[in-house]
Motif scaffolding. Structure first.
Motif, PDB file in Angstrom:
ATOM      1  N   HIS A 452       0.883  -1.183   0.148  1.00  0.00           N
ATOM      2  CA  HIS A 452       0.074  -0.245  -0.042  1.00  0.00           C
ATOM      3  C   HIS A 452       0.953   1.205  -0.063  1.00  0.00           C
ATOM      4  O   HIS A 452       2.061   1.121   0.069  1.00  0.00           O
ATOM      5  CB  HIS A 452      -0.853  -0.065   1.268  1.00  0.00           C
ATOM      6  CG  HIS A 452      -0.241  -0.158   2.530  1.00  0.00           C
ATOM      7  ND1 HIS A 452       0.361   1.053   3.076  1.00  0.00           N
ATOM      8  CD2 HIS A 452       0.047  -1.249   3.405  1.00  0.00           C
ATOM      9  CE1 HIS A 452       0.818   0.766   4.303  1.00  0.00           C
ATOM     10  NE2 HIS A 452       0.854  -0.713   4.444  1.00  0.00           N
ATOM     11  N   GLN A 453       0.527   2.483  -0.168  1.00  0.00           N
ATOM     12  CA  GLN A 453       0.953   3.627  -0.167  1.00  0.00           C
ATOM     13  C   GLN A 453       1.298   3.807   1.338  1.00  0.00           C
ATOM     14  O   GLN A 453       0.182   3.794   2.213  1.00  0.00           O
ATOM     15  CB  GLN A 453       0.378   4.677  -0.825  1.00  0.00           C
ATOM     16  CG  GLN A 453       0.288   4.483  -2.324  1.00  0.00           C
ATOM     17  CD  GLN A 453      -0.114   5.940  -3.007  1.00  0.00           C
ATOM     18  OE1 GLN A 453       0.530   6.744  -3.523  1.00  0.00           O
ATOM     19  NE2 GLN A 453      -1.585   6.086  -3.150  1.00  0.00           N
ATOM     20  N   GLY A 454       2.514   4.540   1.686  1.00  0.00           N
ATOM     21  CA  GLY A 454       2.855   4.881   3.044  1.00  0.00           C
ATOM     22  C   GLY A 454       4.150   4.495   3.530  1.00  0.00           C
ATOM     23  O   GLY A 454       4.989   3.454   2.698  1.00  0.00           O
ATOM     24  N   SER A 455       4.484   4.756   4.572  1.00  0.00           N
ATOM     25  CA  SER A 455       6.046   4.449   5.117  1.00  0.00           C
ATOM     26  C   SER A 455       6.185   2.861   5.299  1.00  0.00           C
ATOM     27  O   SER A 455       5.373   2.004   5.465  1.00  0.00           O
ATOM     28  CB  SER A 455       6.023   5.002   6.637  1.00  0.00           C
ATOM     29  OG  SER A 455       7.330   4.634   7.141  1.00  0.00           O
ATOM     30  N   GLY A 456       7.348   2.626   4.353  1.00  0.00           N
ATOM     31  CA  GLY A 456       7.693   1.224   4.569  1.00  0.00           C
ATOM     32  C   GLY A 456       7.163   0.524   3.431  1.00  0.00           C
ATOM     33  O   GLY A 456       7.319  -0.825   3.337  1.00  0.00           O
ATOM     34  N   GLY A 459       5.387   3.858  -2.734  1.00  0.00           N
ATOM     35  CA  GLY A 459       4.723   5.249  -3.320  1.00  0.00           C
ATOM     36  C   GLY A 459       4.810   6.120  -2.227  1.00  0.00           C
ATOM     37  O   GLY A 459       5.220   6.237  -0.983  1.00  0.00           O
ATOM     38  N   ASP A 460       3.636   7.268  -2.503  1.00  0.00           N
ATOM     39  CA  ASP A 460       3.463   8.096  -1.733  1.00  0.00           C
ATOM     40  C   ASP A 460       2.547   7.860  -0.436  1.00  0.00           C
ATOM     41  O   ASP A 460       2.488   6.560  -0.095  1.00  0.00           O
ATOM     42  CB  ASP A 460       2.598   9.138  -2.566  1.00  0.00           C
ATOM     43  CG  ASP A 460       2.361  10.406  -1.957  1.00  0.00           C
ATOM     44  OD1 ASP A 460       2.992  10.964  -0.904  1.00  0.00           O
ATOM     45  OD2 ASP A 460       1.646  11.126  -2.431  1.00  0.00           O
ATOM     46  N   VAL A 502       0.935   6.581 -11.438  1.00  0.00           N
ATOM     47  CA  VAL A 502       1.280   5.033 -11.664  1.00  0.00           C
ATOM     48  C   VAL A 502       2.604   4.655 -10.927  1.00  0.00           C
ATOM     49  O   VAL A 502       3.383   5.551 -11.223  1.00  0.00           O
ATOM     50  CB  VAL A 502       1.238   4.783 -13.178  1.00  0.00           C
ATOM     51  CG1 VAL A 502       1.938   3.360 -13.445  1.00  0.00           C
ATOM     52  CG2 VAL A 502       0.003   4.758 -13.832  1.00  0.00           C
ATOM     53  N   ILE A 503       2.666   3.474 -10.432  1.00  0.00           N
ATOM     54  CA  ILE A 503       3.875   3.186  -9.493  1.00  0.00           C
ATOM     55  C   ILE A 503       4.502   2.063 -10.153  1.00  0.00           C
ATOM     56  O   ILE A 503       3.507   1.038 -10.313  1.00  0.00           O
ATOM     57  CB  ILE A 503       3.442   2.978  -7.862  1.00  0.00           C
ATOM     58  CG1 ILE A 503       3.137   4.293  -7.331  1.00  0.00           C
ATOM     59  CG2 ILE A 503       4.540   2.637  -7.228  1.00  0.00           C
ATOM     60  CD1 ILE A 503       2.608   4.434  -5.980  1.00  0.00           C
ATOM     61  N   THR A 504       5.534   1.717 -10.384  1.00  0.00           N
ATOM     62  CA  THR A 504       6.158   0.571 -10.653  1.00  0.00           C
ATOM     63  C   THR A 504       7.177  -0.039  -9.643  1.00  0.00           C
ATOM     64  O   THR A 504       7.761   0.766  -9.011  1.00  0.00           O
ATOM     65  CB  THR A 504       7.212   0.979 -11.888  1.00  0.00           C
ATOM     66  OG1 THR A 504       6.394   1.664 -13.024  1.00  0.00           O
ATOM     67  CG2 THR A 504       7.925  -0.128 -12.474  1.00  0.00           C
ATOM     68  N   ASN A 514       9.926  -2.879  -2.792  1.00  0.00           N
ATOM     69  CA  ASN A 514       9.772  -1.651  -2.825  1.00  0.00           C
ATOM     70  C   ASN A 514      11.011  -0.775  -3.105  1.00  0.00           C
ATOM     71  O   ASN A 514      11.284   0.544  -3.404  1.00  0.00           O
ATOM     72  CB  ASN A 514       9.079  -0.813  -1.784  1.00  0.00           C
ATOM     73  CG  ASN A 514      10.038  -1.232  -0.457  1.00  0.00           C
ATOM     74  OD1 ASN A 514      11.033  -1.892  -0.445  1.00  0.00           O
ATOM     75  ND2 ASN A 514       9.679  -0.570   0.791  1.00  0.00           N
ATOM     76  N   THR A 515      12.324  -1.371  -3.252  1.00  0.00           N
ATOM     77  CA  THR A 515      13.692  -0.840  -3.523  1.00  0.00           C
ATOM     78  C   THR A 515      13.408  -0.359  -5.052  1.00  0.00           C
ATOM     79  O   THR A 515      13.033  -1.117  -6.018  1.00  0.00           O
ATOM     80  CB  THR A 515      14.685  -1.885  -3.628  1.00  0.00           C
ATOM     81  OG1 THR A 515      14.771  -2.488  -2.264  1.00  0.00           O
ATOM     82  CG2 THR A 515      15.812  -1.268  -3.980  1.00  0.00           C
TER      83      THR A 515
END
Length: 542
Positions: A452-456, A459-460, A502-504, A514-515
C-alpha cells in the motif's frame, strides 16, 4: 455507505471510475489482464497508460493514452523512444500521430488497453478501447483503435478503427452498447498471429437490455482483418452456440481473458458474465463462460464451460450480488504447461463482512485439455497466511494481473484491493500471492505480500480515495528476467487533484520489492500532455 461507493467504483468494465449506469462489479483492471507488450521489439516490455477523462489538445474529457518504453533502468522517461501521447483525430501540438476517429467529450479513449502482435512482425501492437465513442450518431456505441508497433515504437501508419458497423463485422452498432469496454488478445486459432476479443457488455440482444456480446477479430500478416470475425452471445449466433441465453443485465463480455487452458497450443477465451442470475430469483451471482478453439476457425461453439461458485466442486457458494467474473486473468501458476484462470469476485461477502471480495482460481489440465475443478482454490484476505484481513467494502479481486515476479518460472498473482483502508479511507492496497509446483501458495513470507502507499511500503502516503490497486499491469520492463508490477492510483492527487499516478515496483529473486519503486505521472518533464483534475490517469494499464 460502501454499497453507494460501489455503484460508482464498479460502474464500468473499463478502468473509468465515474458515476455512469452500472455495467459490472469490477474496478479498473477488469477490462484486461494488464499484460504489457513490447511495441518496438527490443526485449524490454513497454507500458501504455490510459486516462479516459484526459483532455486531447482540442477536446476536454475525450481521453488520452501515454506510452512509456522500457530499458535497462525500466520505465524511464529518458529512454528511447521517448514517451508518446495518443488520442483520436489529427496530430496537434502534443500528439504522437494521426489516429482514425474524432475526439468527442465523453469518448473515454483509453478506458481499456490490450497488447498483442496482430500482424506477426514480432513487435506488439496496442488496442485501445473507446467505449463512449459515438458511431453514426449512436451515442456510446463504442469503438476500438488499433495502433501498430515498429522498430521505432508505436506509429500511426496503418492504424485502424473498429466498430460494430465496420465492414465484415457481424452484428450492428447500437446506442449504449459500450463496445470496447473489455479487451483481450490471444491466438485463438494457433496461426501465430494474435487475435482480439472485444466486449460489448451493454449490448441489447433479442430485446434483452445489457445482455452483452463479444466480437472476435482475427490477426493476419496485414494485421487485424474482418475475415472470419465472430459474434458471440449466450445462446446461438452464426458463429456457434454457447450455453445459456441472453437476459437483461447479464453483462456478458464485461471482462475477458485469453489463455491456453488445455496446453493445446491455442488460446481459449474466458468471458465474465458478472450480472448473470443463476437461480432465477437472485441477480448478479455471476458466471464465467469459457469458449475453446480449433485450428480451422478459432473460437468454436459447443463444448464450452460454464463456471460458477458451487458448481462442479468450485469453492464458494453463488449468492446474490457476488459478481463472480467481474475481473479475470490467466497464467500458469503451477508451471505444468496449461494456463490457469483467476476469477475476481469483488462483492463476495465473507460471513457478515459485506463486499470484502475473493478470488477463485481454477486450474488448467493437460489431460482434459480444459479447466477442471481439481485443486481449485478460493483466496481472500481471510485465507490462512494471507496478509491483512477482510473488511467490509474492500473489493479484494476487483483488479488482477499475472507475472513471474521472482523469476522461478511459476506465474504469480497480484490482486487489487482498491477500497482497502490501509492508511486512509479507500486509499487501496495490493496483495501478491506466489506460484509454486502446487499452484498459488501463501505459506511463506516470499509467497505472500501486502502493498500500500505509506511508510515502509510503496509510493506516496495513502490518502482518502486514492484507490491504489484499482488497475494493475505486469511486464519485465528492465529485461532482468524478473517480472515487474505496475499499480494504478487513478485518484491520486499529484500536481493537480485526482489527476492519477502510476507506481512501478520491481521484481527480484525475492519477489516484488519497494527498492527503486518509481512514479510515473502526466505532469513529469518529458511526458507529453497536460494533467488536469479528474483525468484518472492510470485508470487503465496495458
Amino acid at each position: 455507505m460502501r454499497r453507494a461507493v460501489l455503484a460508482t467504483v464498479m460502474a464500468v468494465t473499463t478502468s473509468l471510475l465515474v458515476a455512469v449506469p452500472q455495467a459490472q462489479a469490477s474496478s479498473i483492471g477488469s477490462c484486461s489482464s494488464g499484460v504489457s507488450g513490447d511495441f518496438n521489439g527490443d526485449g524490454f516490455k513497454d507500458l501504455a497508460v490510459g486516462a479516459p477523462l484526459g483532455d486531447s489538445d482540442t477536446v476536454k474529457n475525450a481521453g488520452i493514452v501515454n506510452v512509456f518504453y522500457g530499458g535497462p533502468n525500466g520505465l524511464d522517461v529518458s529512454n528511447t523512444p521517448s514517451p508518446q501521447l495518443w488520442f483520436q483525430g489529427p496530430k496537434q501540438t502534443n500528439g504522437a500521430g494521426n489516429l482514425l476517429g474524432k475526439p468527442v467529450i465523453g469518448d473515454k479513449f483509453g478506458s481499456c488497453l490490450a497488447a498483442g502482435d496482430f500482424n506477426g512482425d514480432h513487435k506488439d501492437d496496442l488496442a485501445i478501447g473507446v467505449f463512449g465513442d459515438n458511431v453514426n450518431g449512436l451515442s456510446h456505441a463504442g469503438a476500438v483503435n488499433v495502433i501498430y508497433g515498429s522498430a521505432s515504437g508505436l506509429h500511426a501508419a496503418g492504424n485502424q478503427l473498429w466498430t460494430q458497423n465496420s465492414s465484415g463485422i457481424p452484428g450492428a452498432a447500437q446506442a449504449g452498447n459500450w463496445f470496447g469496454s473489455a479487451l483481450a488478445a490471444g491466438d485463438f486459432n494457433g496461426d501465430g498471429f494474435a487475435d482480439l476479443a472485444i466486449g460489448a457488455p451493454n449490448a441489447t440482444i433479442g430485446g434483452q437490455a445489457s445482455a452483452g456480446s463479444v466480437t472476435a477479430i482475427y490477426g493476419s500478416g496485414a494485421g487485424l482483418a474482418s475475415t472470419g470475425a465472430q459474434l458471440w452471445i449466450q445462446g446461438k449466433t452464426a458463429s456457434g452456440t454457447l450455453q445459456g441465453h441472453p437476459e437483461p443485465g447479464d453483462r456478458f463480455g464485461a471482462a475477458l481473458a485469453a489463455g491456453d487452458f488445455g496446453g493445446v497450443g491455442r488460446d481459449a477465451l474466458a468471458i465474465g458474465v458478472p450480472g448473470e442470475g443463476i437461480f432465477g430469483h437472485d441477480t448478479n451471482e455471476g458466471i464465467v463462460q469459457v469458449v475453446y478453439s480449433n485450428v480451422t476457425r478459432g473460437l468454436k461453439g459447443g463444448g464450452n464451460q460454464v463456471l460458477f461458485q458451487g458448481n462442479n466442486h468450485i469453492l464458494g457458494t453463488a449468492e446474490n450480488g457476488d459478481t463472480f467474473g467481474a475481473a479475470l486473468a490467466a497464467g500458469d501458476f503451477n508451471h505444468d504447461g496449461a494456463a490457469d484462470l483467476a476469477v475476481g469476485v469483488p462483492l463476495e461477502d465473507l460471513g457478515k463482512v459485506a463486499d470484502a471480495g475473493v478470488v477463485n482460481v481454477i486450474y488448467g489440465n493437460l489431460t482434459a485439455h480444459t479447466l477442471t475443478s481439481a485443486n481449485n482454490q478460493m483466496w481472500s484476505q481471510n485465507s490462512p497466511n494471507v496478509l491483512d484481513q477482510a473488511e467490509a467494502g474492500d473489493h479484494f479481486g476487483a483488479a488482477l494481473t499475472v507475472g513471474d515476479f521472482n523469476g522461478d518460472t511459476f506465474a504469480d498473482l497480484a490482486v487489487g484491493v482498491p477500497l482497502e483502508d490501509a492508511k486512509a479511507t479507500d486509499d487501496g492496497a495490493v496483495n501478491v500471492i506466489y506460484g509454486s509446483a502446487t499452484g498459488l501458495d501463501a505459506t511463506s513470507a516470499q509467497q505472500n505480500q501486502f502493498w500500500h502507499q505509506g511508510s515502509g511500503s510503496a509510493g506516496d502516503v495513502g490518502e482518502n480515495g486514492d484507490q491504489f490497486g484499482a488497475s494493475l499491469a505486469a511486464g519485465d520492463y528492465n529485461n532482468d528476467t524478473f517480472g515487474d508490477l505496475v499499480i494504478g492510483v487513478p485518484f491520486e492527487g499529484h500536481s493537480v487533484n485526482a489527476q492519477g499516478d502510476v507506481i512501478t515496483m520491481l521484481g527480484s529473486a525475492s519477489g516484488i520489492t519497494n527498492t527503486a519503486a518509481s512514479y510515473l505521472d502526466a505532469g513529469r518533464s518529458n511526458v507529453p500532455g497536460d494533467p488536469h483534475a479528474g483525468d484518472q490517469w492510470g485508470a487503465a494499464l496495458g
